[in-house]
Design a protein around this motif. Structure first.
Motif, PDB file in Angstrom:
ATOM      1  N   ILE A 173       0.837  -1.202   0.000  1.00  0.00           N
ATOM      2  CA  ILE A 173       0.000   0.000   0.000  1.00  0.00           C
ATOM      3  C   ILE A 173       0.873   1.255   0.000  1.00  0.00           C
ATOM      4  CG2 ILE A 173      -1.450   1.400   1.532  1.00  0.00           C
ATOM      5  CD1 ILE A 173      -3.277  -0.903   1.859  1.00  0.00           C
ATOM      6  N   LYS A 223      -5.073  -9.834  -1.479  1.00  0.00           N
ATOM      7  CA  LYS A 223      -4.582  -9.906  -0.103  1.00  0.00           C
ATOM      8  C   LYS A 223      -3.661 -11.106   0.078  1.00  0.00           C
ATOM      9  CE  LYS A 223      -7.616  -7.406   2.901  1.00  0.00           C
ATOM     10  NZ  LYS A 223      -8.383  -7.487   4.141  1.00  0.00           N
ATOM     11  N   ALA A 236      -8.759  -0.204  -2.639  1.00  0.00           N
ATOM     12  CA  ALA A 236      -8.594  -1.657  -2.635  1.00  0.00           C
ATOM     13  C   ALA A 236      -9.789  -2.333  -1.966  1.00  0.00           C
ATOM     14  CB  ALA A 236      -7.295  -2.037  -1.937  1.00  0.00           C
ATOM     15  N   SER A 241      -6.104  -5.383  -6.914  1.00  0.00           N
ATOM     16  CA  SER A 241      -5.346  -5.725  -5.708  1.00  0.00           C
ATOM     17  C   SER A 241      -5.707  -7.123  -5.250  1.00  0.00           C
ATOM     18  CB  SER A 241      -5.662  -4.715  -4.600  1.00  0.00           C
ATOM     19  OG  SER A 241      -7.055  -4.684  -4.345  1.00  0.00           O
ATOM     20  N   TRP A 271      -2.867  -5.990   1.917  1.00  0.00           N
ATOM     21  CA  TRP A 271      -3.096  -5.697   0.514  1.00  0.00           C
ATOM     22  C   TRP A 271      -1.790  -5.688  -0.262  1.00  0.00           C
ATOM     23  CZ3 TRP A 271      -7.710  -6.073  -1.445  1.00  0.00           C
ATOM     24  CH2 TRP A 271      -8.825  -5.823  -0.653  1.00  0.00           C
ATOM     25  N   ARG A 272      -1.835  -6.243  -1.470  1.00  0.00           N
ATOM     26  CA  ARG A 272      -0.705  -6.230  -2.392  1.00  0.00           C
ATOM     27  C   ARG A 272      -1.225  -5.868  -3.785  1.00  0.00           C
ATOM     28  NH1 ARG A 272       1.485  -5.807   1.676  1.00  0.00           N
ATOM     29  NH2 ARG A 272       3.032  -7.175   2.610  1.00  0.00           N
ATOM     30  N   PHE A 273      -0.323  -5.336  -4.605  1.00  0.00           N
ATOM     31  CA  PHE A 273      -0.682  -4.824  -5.916  1.00  0.00           C
ATOM     32  C   PHE A 273       0.394  -5.212  -6.920  1.00  0.00           C
ATOM     33  CE2 PHE A 273      -2.028  -2.242  -2.446  1.00  0.00           C
ATOM     34  CZ  PHE A 273      -3.336  -1.903  -2.712  1.00  0.00           C
ATOM     35  N   VAL A 295       2.401   1.827  -3.459  1.00  0.00           N
ATOM     36  CA  VAL A 295       1.388   2.271  -4.429  1.00  0.00           C
ATOM     37  C   VAL A 295       1.006   3.723  -4.161  1.00  0.00           C
ATOM     38  CG1 VAL A 295      -0.959   1.906  -5.285  1.00  0.00           C
ATOM     39  CG2 VAL A 295       0.524  -0.054  -4.825  1.00  0.00           C
TER      40      VAL A 295
END
Length: 69
Positions: free
Chosen positions: A8, A35, A26, A33, A40-42, A11
């Motif tokens: 996060i 999880k 998200a 995105s 959270w990951r992107f 980003v």
């Protein structure tokens, strides 16, 4: 590495907005995105495509504006 996974914080820096904004986007499913263990990951490539989809004319680099004329 084009498939880089971002947090996060990363980003937020990349998009120049607050972490809170990224978390909200998200959680609402408005930004691509996923999880991992509750965090959270992107994926960078997904974000770049999302940006293009948000404003296609802004990212079209062709001199004709992308309309083929």
């Amino acid at each position: 590495m084009t498939d880089e996974i971002l947090t996060i914080r990363e980003v937020a820096i990349f998009l120049k907005v607050t972490e809170r904004t990224i978390y909200r986007l998200a959680a609402e499913g408005q930004i691509p995105s996923f999880k991992v263990g509750g965090s959270w990951r992107f994926q960078r490539t997904d974000l770049l495509q999302w940006m293009r989809d948000q404003s296609p004319e802004q990212f079209d680099r062709r001199p004709d504006g992308g309309n083929g004329e």
